[in-house]
Every structure is written in structure tokens, then in C-alpha cells.
Write an enzyme that holds these catalytic residues in place. Structure first.
Site, mmCIF file in Angstrom:
data_model
loop_
_atom_site.group_PDB
_atom_site.id
_atom_site.type_symbol
_atom_site.label_atom_id
_atom_site.label_comp_id
_atom_site.label_asym_id
_atom_site.label_seq_id
_atom_site.Cartn_x
_atom_site.Cartn_y
_atom_site.Cartn_z
ATOM 1 N N SER A 42 0.728 -1.273 -0.028
ATOM 2 C CA SER A 42 -0.180 0.022 -0.155
ATOM 3 C C SER A 42 0.908 1.323 0.040
ATOM 4 O O SER A 42 1.693 1.397 0.757
ATOM 5 C CB SER A 42 -1.134 0.151 1.334
ATOM 6 O OG SER A 42 -1.557 1.074 1.274
ATOM 7 N N GLU A 73 -6.989 -2.483 -1.607
ATOM 8 C CA GLU A 73 -7.919 -3.119 -2.531
ATOM 9 C C GLU A 73 -7.868 -4.591 -2.850
ATOM 10 O O GLU A 73 -7.997 -5.388 -3.544
ATOM 11 C CB GLU A 73 -8.197 -2.616 -3.812
ATOM 12 C CG GLU A 73 -8.104 -1.317 -4.238
ATOM 13 C CD GLU A 73 -9.729 -0.633 -3.646
ATOM 14 O OE1 GLU A 73 -10.472 -1.690 -3.273
ATOM 15 O OE2 GLU A 73 -9.954 0.665 -3.663
ATOM 16 N N HIS A 92 -5.223 -2.695 -11.145
ATOM 17 C CA HIS A 92 -5.970 -1.510 -11.208
ATOM 18 C C HIS A 92 -5.357 -0.458 -11.533
ATOM 19 O O HIS A 92 -4.468 0.032 -10.838
ATOM 20 C CB HIS A 92 -6.373 -1.649 -9.845
ATOM 21 C CG HIS A 92 -7.244 -0.479 -9.179
ATOM 22 N ND1 HIS A 92 -8.111 0.113 -10.125
ATOM 23 C CD2 HIS A 92 -7.298 0.255 -8.209
ATOM 24 C CE1 HIS A 92 -8.549 1.296 -9.365
ATOM 25 N NE2 HIS A 92 -8.039 1.492 -8.117
#
Length: 215
Positions: A42, A73, A92
Site C-alpha cells: 500500500s 484493494e 487496477h
């Protein structure tokens, strides 16, 4: 296969491709033999991530390797894998032209041959949900359905999937090009003619069974 290296290299590739900016977006790959999922950490810049930063978890989210906090996510990635057995890579992204339509809650139709061949189905936009939420994960799975290789996350970005990382990147690039063409058609007052379902099916069959070497 060194899946940690694949994640590191793919992060640099995504950052250099214009498909995202800064630390936005995330990437995962599933080892089809073990079922383990490798995820980007992250909020780390992609050009700083090393193999030790990659987080490895099971399909139910149990972390088995890595000390970093995984992407926010994570549940979205795992939900896609649990619902699409043929998918082994998820990207993503936050690409400009796709975001134009994500911010409007609009779908991207299969208006060019490349999209018809690669994207599997219409790129549908989800309903809005907060980043990192179970609702967002569920909405993404619903938008992808059984055959689409991409979807838009409302006001957030795009999700592209593939049997491998190369396939997921191909979908991501084709989606962004299709979105740009769609935008330019609409900006000039036009409307795409569209491709018939019959021709879309024929092209998808050709790509699967005939296109390329050794088929």
C-alpha cells in the site's frame, strides 16, 4: 516463476506506461499451482518497491509472506480470483480517458475490433463504493461478470484482468485506447456505429483458436 519479481517489474511498467500516477492503482498475480496471491504494498511508489515489499496471501486473505501492509484493494483482487478461475493477474489502473467515463458512471462499448477481440465484453462501470470496501469488491465482481476482462470503478479507475500479467496489460492498454477513441468521437459530435454481436463472437473465436503462432 519469480512472482515477486513479476510484481516489482509490473509496477514499474504500469508507472511508466501512463496508466496511473504516483502510488495510485495496484497489481496482483496468482500462482495457479499454489493458489497464492502476490500483491503490491500500500501507498509505495512503484519505482521504489523491491521484492521484499511484495505481500503474499491466500485466497481467503491470510498473509503468509511479507511485512508490508498490502494494497487497500486486496479484497477486490481476491474476490476477482475467487469468482474467475481463469484469471491469474489483476491490474487496477487510473488512466486518463477511462477515468473520464468512470467519473460519469458510463460503460465503454466494444467500438473497435481490438476491443471486441481482447476485452471479452462491454466494460461496465460499477455503482459508487468507498475505496477498500467490501462493497467496491462486490461491485467489481458484478461488473466483470463471467466474461468481461475489464470494468470501470465509479469515479475511481479501471480494473483489467487476464490469464497472465501480459494479458492483463494488453487489456489495460486496449481499454484506454478505446476510451480515448470513444471520447474523441463524442467530442466531435459523433456516435460510434458499433460492431454486431455476431462479428464480435467471430473475432473472439479467431483470437482464441487461430490468431498467432502455433494455432
Amino acid at each position: 516463476m519469480n512472482y515477486k519479481k513479476l510484481i516489482v517489474d509490473s509496477g514499474k511498467r504500469m508507472a511508466g506506461s501512463g496508466l496511473t500516477v504516483e502510488t495510485w492503482g495496484n497489481i496482483s498475480v496468482r500462482d495457479p499451482e499454489t493458489g497464492l496471491v502476490y500483491l503490491t504494498p500500500s501507498a509505495m511508489l512503484y519505482d521504489t518497491i523491491v521484492e521484499d515489499d511484495v505481500v503474499v496471501c491466500t485466497l481467503d486473505g491470510k498473509i503468509v509472506e511479507g511485512t508490508r501492509k498490502p494494497t487497500i484493494e486486496t479484497e477486490m483482487h481476491l474476490s476477482v480470483y475467487r469468482n474467475r478461475a481463469e484469471v491469474n493477474a489483476v491490474i487496477h489502473t487510473h488512466p486518463l480517458y477511462s477515468m473520464v467515463y468512470a467519473a460519469q458512471g458510463k460503460d465503454i462499448p466494444l467500438i473497435i475490433d481490438e476491443a471486441a477481440q481482447i476485452m471479452g465484453d462491454v466494460c461496465r462501470c460499477t455503482e459508487y463504493a468507498l475505496p477498500g470496501s467490501q462493497e467496491l469488491a462486490d461491485n467489481c465482481v458484478k461488473a466483470l461478470g463471467e466474461k468481461a476482462n475489464s470494468c470501470l470503478i465509479h469515479s475511481h479507475g479501471a480494473v483489467c484482468v487476464g490469464e497472465n500479467m501480459e494479458g492483463a496489460f494488453k487489456v489495460a492498454k486496449v481499454l484506454e485506447v478505446t476510451s480515448q477513441i470513444y471520447y474523441m468521437i463524442e467530442a466531435t459530435g459523433g456516435k460510434p456505429v458499433g460492431i454486431s454481436d455476431e462479428n464480435i463472437a467471430a473475432m473472439q473465436d479467431f483470437v482464441k483458436n487461430s490468431y498467432g503462432q502455433g494455432k
